[in-house]
Every structure is written in C-alpha cells, then in structure tokens.
Scaffold this motif. Structure first.
Motif, PDB file in Angstrom:
ATOM      1  N   PHE A 153     -15.738  22.616 106.709  1.00  0.00           N
ATOM      2  CA  PHE A 153     -15.543  22.685 108.153  1.00  0.00           C
ATOM      3  C   PHE A 153     -16.808  23.176 108.849  1.00  0.00           C
ATOM      4  O   PHE A 153     -17.654  23.843 108.245  1.00  0.00           O
ATOM      5  CB  PHE A 153     -14.383  23.629 108.479  1.00  0.00           C
ATOM      6  CG  PHE A 153     -13.063  23.166 107.941  1.00  0.00           C
ATOM      7  CD1 PHE A 153     -12.327  22.189 108.584  1.00  0.00           C
ATOM      8  CD2 PHE A 153     -12.546  23.705 106.761  1.00  0.00           C
ATOM      9  CE1 PHE A 153     -11.112  21.754 108.082  1.00  0.00           C
ATOM     10  CE2 PHE A 153     -11.336  23.278 106.257  1.00  0.00           C
ATOM     11  CZ  PHE A 153     -10.612  22.293 106.918  1.00  0.00           C
ATOM     12  N   GLY A 154     -16.884  22.865 110.145  1.00  0.00           N
ATOM     13  CA  GLY A 154     -18.042  23.278 110.937  1.00  0.00           C
ATOM     14  C   GLY A 154     -18.107  24.780 111.134  1.00  0.00           C
ATOM     15  O   GLY A 154     -19.187  25.347 111.287  1.00  0.00           O
ATOM     16  N   ASP A 155     -16.962  25.438 111.133  1.00  0.00           N
ATOM     17  CA  ASP A 155     -16.942  26.904 111.228  1.00  0.00           C
ATOM     18  C   ASP A 155     -15.636  27.446 110.660  1.00  0.00           C
ATOM     19  O   ASP A 155     -14.708  26.702 110.332  1.00  0.00           O
ATOM     20  CB  ASP A 155     -17.164  27.392 112.672  1.00  0.00           C
ATOM     21  CG  ASP A 155     -16.047  26.969 113.623  1.00  0.00           C
ATOM     22  OD1 ASP A 155     -14.968  26.553 113.141  1.00  0.00           O
ATOM     23  OD2 ASP A 155     -16.246  27.046 114.836  1.00  0.00           O
ATOM     24  N   GLY A 156     -15.588  28.771 110.553  1.00  0.00           N
ATOM     25  CA  GLY A 156     -14.429  29.420 109.964  1.00  0.00           C
ATOM     26  C   GLY A 156     -13.163  29.295 110.796  1.00  0.00           C
ATOM     27  O   GLY A 156     -12.053  29.335 110.265  1.00  0.00           O
ATOM     28  N   LYS A 157     -13.312  29.132 112.127  1.00  0.00           N
ATOM     29  CA  LYS A 157     -12.137  29.012 112.999  1.00  0.00           C
ATOM     30  C   LYS A 157     -11.372  27.724 112.713  1.00  0.00           C
ATOM     31  O   LYS A 157     -10.139  27.714 112.695  1.00  0.00           O
ATOM     32  CB  LYS A 157     -12.564  29.073 114.461  1.00  0.00           C
ATOM     33  CG  LYS A 157     -13.084  30.429 114.906  1.00  0.00           C
ATOM     34  CD  LYS A 157     -13.461  30.423 116.380  1.00  0.00           C
ATOM     35  CE  LYS A 157     -13.963  31.792 116.822  1.00  0.00           C
ATOM     36  NZ  LYS A 157     -14.372  31.799 118.249  1.00  0.00           N
ATOM     37  N   ASP A 158     -12.117  26.629 112.512  1.00  0.00           N
ATOM     38  CA  ASP A 158     -11.460  25.371 112.177  1.00  0.00           C
ATOM     39  C   ASP A 158     -10.746  25.463 110.833  1.00  0.00           C
ATOM     40  O   ASP A 158      -9.635  24.946 110.653  1.00  0.00           O
ATOM     41  CB  ASP A 158     -12.476  24.230 112.143  1.00  0.00           C
ATOM     42  CG  ASP A 158     -12.781  23.672 113.527  1.00  0.00           C
ATOM     43  OD1 ASP A 158     -11.974  23.897 114.450  1.00  0.00           O
ATOM     44  OD2 ASP A 158     -13.825  23.016 113.694  1.00  0.00           O
ATOM     45  N   LYS A 159     -11.377  26.117 109.882  1.00  0.00           N
ATOM     46  CA  LYS A 159     -10.750  26.292 108.561  1.00  0.00           C
ATOM     47  C   LYS A 159      -9.456  27.086 108.691  1.00  0.00           C
ATOM     48  O   LYS A 159      -8.414  26.695 108.122  1.00  0.00           O
ATOM     49  CB  LYS A 159     -11.719  26.999 107.615  1.00  0.00           C
ATOM     50  CG  LYS A 159     -11.109  27.340 106.259  1.00  0.00           C
ATOM     51  CD  LYS A 159     -12.105  28.083 105.377  1.00  0.00           C
ATOM     52  CE  LYS A 159     -11.445  28.568 104.096  1.00  0.00           C
ATOM     53  NZ  LYS A 159     -12.392  29.269 103.205  1.00  0.00           N
ATOM     54  N   LYS A 160      -9.484  28.179 109.433  1.00  0.00           N
ATOM     55  CA  LYS A 160      -8.287  29.012 109.613  1.00  0.00           C
ATOM     56  C   LYS A 160      -7.175  28.226 110.302  1.00  0.00           C
ATOM     57  O   LYS A 160      -6.003  28.329 109.934  1.00  0.00           O
ATOM     58  CB  LYS A 160      -8.631  30.256 110.430  1.00  0.00           C
ATOM     59  CG  LYS A 160      -7.457  31.225 110.583  1.00  0.00           C
ATOM     60  CD  LYS A 160      -7.869  32.462 111.364  1.00  0.00           C
ATOM     61  CE  LYS A 160      -6.727  33.477 111.421  1.00  0.00           C
ATOM     62  NZ  LYS A 160      -5.484  32.923 111.996  1.00  0.00           N
ATOM     63  N   LYS A 161      -7.559  27.413 111.289  1.00  0.00           N
ATOM     64  CA  LYS A 161      -6.579  26.602 112.005  1.00  0.00           C
ATOM     65  C   LYS A 161      -5.846  25.671 111.052  1.00  0.00           C
ATOM     66  O   LYS A 161      -4.615  25.556 111.092  1.00  0.00           O
ATOM     67  CB  LYS A 161      -7.283  25.786 113.097  1.00  0.00           C
ATOM     68  CG  LYS A 161      -6.401  24.771 113.803  1.00  0.00           C
ATOM     69  CD  LYS A 161      -7.214  23.929 114.766  1.00  0.00           C
ATOM     70  CE  LYS A 161      -6.362  22.829 115.389  1.00  0.00           C
ATOM     71  NZ  LYS A 161      -7.158  21.990 116.321  1.00  0.00           N
ATOM     72  N   VAL A 162      -6.587  25.016 110.173  1.00  0.00           N
ATOM     73  CA  VAL A 162      -5.989  24.073 109.222  1.00  0.00           C
ATOM     74  C   VAL A 162      -5.080  24.798 108.228  1.00  0.00           C
ATOM     75  O   VAL A 162      -3.983  24.326 107.919  1.00  0.00           O
ATOM     76  CB  VAL A 162      -7.091  23.285 108.481  1.00  0.00           C
ATOM     77  CG1 VAL A 162      -6.519  22.525 107.293  1.00  0.00           C
ATOM     78  CG2 VAL A 162      -7.777  22.323 109.441  1.00  0.00           C
ATOM     79  N   LEU A 163      -5.529  25.935 107.716  1.00  0.00           N
ATOM     80  CA  LEU A 163      -4.702  26.693 106.781  1.00  0.00           C
ATOM     81  C   LEU A 163      -3.427  27.197 107.445  1.00  0.00           C
ATOM     82  O   LEU A 163      -2.356  27.232 106.819  1.00  0.00           O
ATOM     83  CB  LEU A 163      -5.496  27.864 106.201  1.00  0.00           C
ATOM     84  CG  LEU A 163      -6.648  27.501 105.248  1.00  0.00           C
ATOM     85  CD1 LEU A 163      -7.431  28.750 104.873  1.00  0.00           C
ATOM     86  CD2 LEU A 163      -6.120  26.801 103.994  1.00  0.00           C
ATOM     87  N   ASP A 164      -3.520  27.562 108.720  1.00  0.00           N
ATOM     88  CA  ASP A 164      -2.361  28.103 109.436  1.00  0.00           C
ATOM     89  C   ASP A 164      -1.304  27.044 109.721  1.00  0.00           C
ATOM     90  O   ASP A 164      -0.115  27.365 109.824  1.00  0.00           O
ATOM     91  CB  ASP A 164      -2.800  28.753 110.751  1.00  0.00           C
ATOM     92  CG  ASP A 164      -3.501  30.086 110.541  1.00  0.00           C
ATOM     93  OD1 ASP A 164      -3.415  30.630 109.419  1.00  0.00           O
ATOM     94  OD2 ASP A 164      -4.147  30.581 111.488  1.00  0.00           O
ATOM     95  N   ILE A 165      -1.727  25.768 109.903  1.00  0.00           N
ATOM     96  CA  ILE A 165      -0.752  24.727 110.252  1.00  0.00           C
ATOM     97  C   ILE A 165      -0.149  24.043 109.027  1.00  0.00           C
ATOM     98  O   ILE A 165       0.684  23.147 109.160  1.00  0.00           O
ATOM     99  CB  ILE A 165      -1.363  23.649 111.176  1.00  0.00           C
ATOM    100  CG1 ILE A 165      -2.483  22.883 110.463  1.00  0.00           C
ATOM    101  CG2 ILE A 165      -1.834  24.251 112.476  1.00  0.00           C
ATOM    102  CD1 ILE A 165      -3.016  21.716 111.269  1.00  0.00           C
TER     103      ILE A 165
END
Length: 243
Positions: A83-95
């Motif tokens: 991912f481009g940053d950690g926020k996008d990664k967290k978003k995907v893991l959360d959904i």
C-alpha cells in the motif's frame, strides 16, 4: 514443480563450494523490512487459478484507496499487496472479510521472516450474530463467553453500559476457515436447561451447503452427489447462515 525440486534437494550431496555458508547482515534486509510495514499477503479461498491483473483491478475498485497499491504474485495463487501508506493498509484490514468472485479473500499481515511457502493463510475475521438468548444475557460477558468457543474474540458490539438491547448479539471473531462453519451452540444459563443458540455470519461469501466449508460452493463439493444437488432439501446448511 516447486515441491518436486524441494524433495530432490533433500537427496542431493552438496559439494564443498555449494555448502559454503553466505551470511546476510541487516544491510541486506533493512529496506524490505521497512517497506513490508505497508504490506499484506493475500489469497483467494478458491480451487480455481486467479489472474493477477484481474484481481488487482477488482481490489482497487473495491478498496478505493487514497494512495494506491502495488500487487505481486509471490507464490502460486499467493499475492503480496504493498500500500501507499499505513492508513490504506489499516483500512483494508479493518473492512475484512471481503470476497472476490464470491469467494472469501484471506488477508494477513506481512511476516518478514517467512518464505512464501511457509505462509499459511487460514484465518479471517467475521462479525457473528447470536440469536435466541434470553434478555438477561444481552451483556458483554455473554458475547465474550460464547465467542471464545468459536475463535479469538477481536471486538464486541456493546456500549459502555455493557448491556445492549437488540435483535441479536454481535461479536467479531478470528475464525479458522479450514474448518466447517459453526451453525450454533448449546448454552446452559445459570444451571438451567440447555438451549440452542444459532449463529449468522455477516459478509459471508460462497460456502458449501453440504459440508459447511468456505473453500468451495455446493456444486464443487467433493462429498456431494448428483442426486443431492437436485434434491437439496436435506442439506444441513443454507442461506440462513448469512447475517
């Protein structure tokens, strides 16, 4: 092919030159470990081969990321997403969980010490709904006690009061997808009679109505017959497991 080569290597006698050890220091791994913090490994729970390009396009549309992603096939039908940053990664893991062509997508955090062949993807988070409990059981403690019998409890849908009046109890649970779906549990409340508590799973993708496994649909079940497919009124599972 990879398994055959691995078995072959076990039988080989190495020359002195081949047996010479090469030591890799932190300078050889530092960059990959740093970039790996924004990575996950991914697998579609399907017996069919998956196209990297098609999967990449589908996930980009599904996830709607802020800074995009790169995707690589690191083993047959095993993918690494950066991912481009950690926020996008967290978003995907959360959904999670999500599906691709109606099959469950398994996502796991990056583990730098493992080779692709050593990575085992068998867990997925699911919100589980629990029905048929008395009103006195609508507590946080009830959710946790029942949820722990299904897997690791990740989150409990309950306010600070620890009691919630609703149609069902909701618990997010880390579930082993190599086992059949649990349809419910017998529960004994304060030493009284046992009662059946039935479960429903939110965002449940394709699964087999015959054996309850998430790895295939009914038509692909190795344990089903043509007669069973035509007369499915005796099946033990069904659409009612979807929350």
């Amino acid at each position: 092919m990879a398994e055959e080569l691995e078995e072959l290597w076990k039988k080989l006698s190495f020359t002195e030159e081949e047996a010479e050890d090469i030591e890799l220091g932190s300078g050889s791994t530092r960059v990959a470990i740093k970039r790996g913090k924004n990575c996950v490994v991914l697998k579609v729970l399907s017996h069919r081969s998956i196209s990297l390009d098609t999967l990449r396009k589908s996930l980009r549309m599904m996830w709607k990321l802020n800074k995009g992603m790169q995707m690589f096939e690191i083993e047959e039908d095993l993918f690494l997403v950066e991912f481009g940053d950690g926020k996008d990664k967290k978003k995907v893991l959360d959904i999670s969980p999500r599906s691709y062509e109606k099959q469950l997508v398994l996502i796991q955090d990056f583990e730098a010490e493992l080779t692709p062949k050593e990575i085992e993807l068998k867990w997925s988070p699911f919100w589980v709904q629990m029905f048929n409990l008395p009103l006195k059981c609508r507590t946080r403690e009830t959710r946790v006690a029942i949820g722990r019998k299904l897997g690791e409890v990740l989150e409990v849908d309950v306010p600070e009061s620890r009691v919630q009046w609703a149609k069902c109890l909701r618990v997010k649970i880390w579930i082993d997808v190599t086992r059949r779906l649990v349809r419910g549990k017998m529960v004994t409340i304060e030493g009284g009679e046992s009662r059946w508590i039935n479960f429903k799973y939110e965002w449940l993708p394709n699964f087999c109505y015959n054996c309850g496994m998430l790895s295939h649909a009914l038509r692909d079940c190795p344990n089903s017959s043509e007669n069973l497919l035509q007369k499915n009124n005796n099946l033990q599972d069904g659409v009612w497991l979807r929350g």
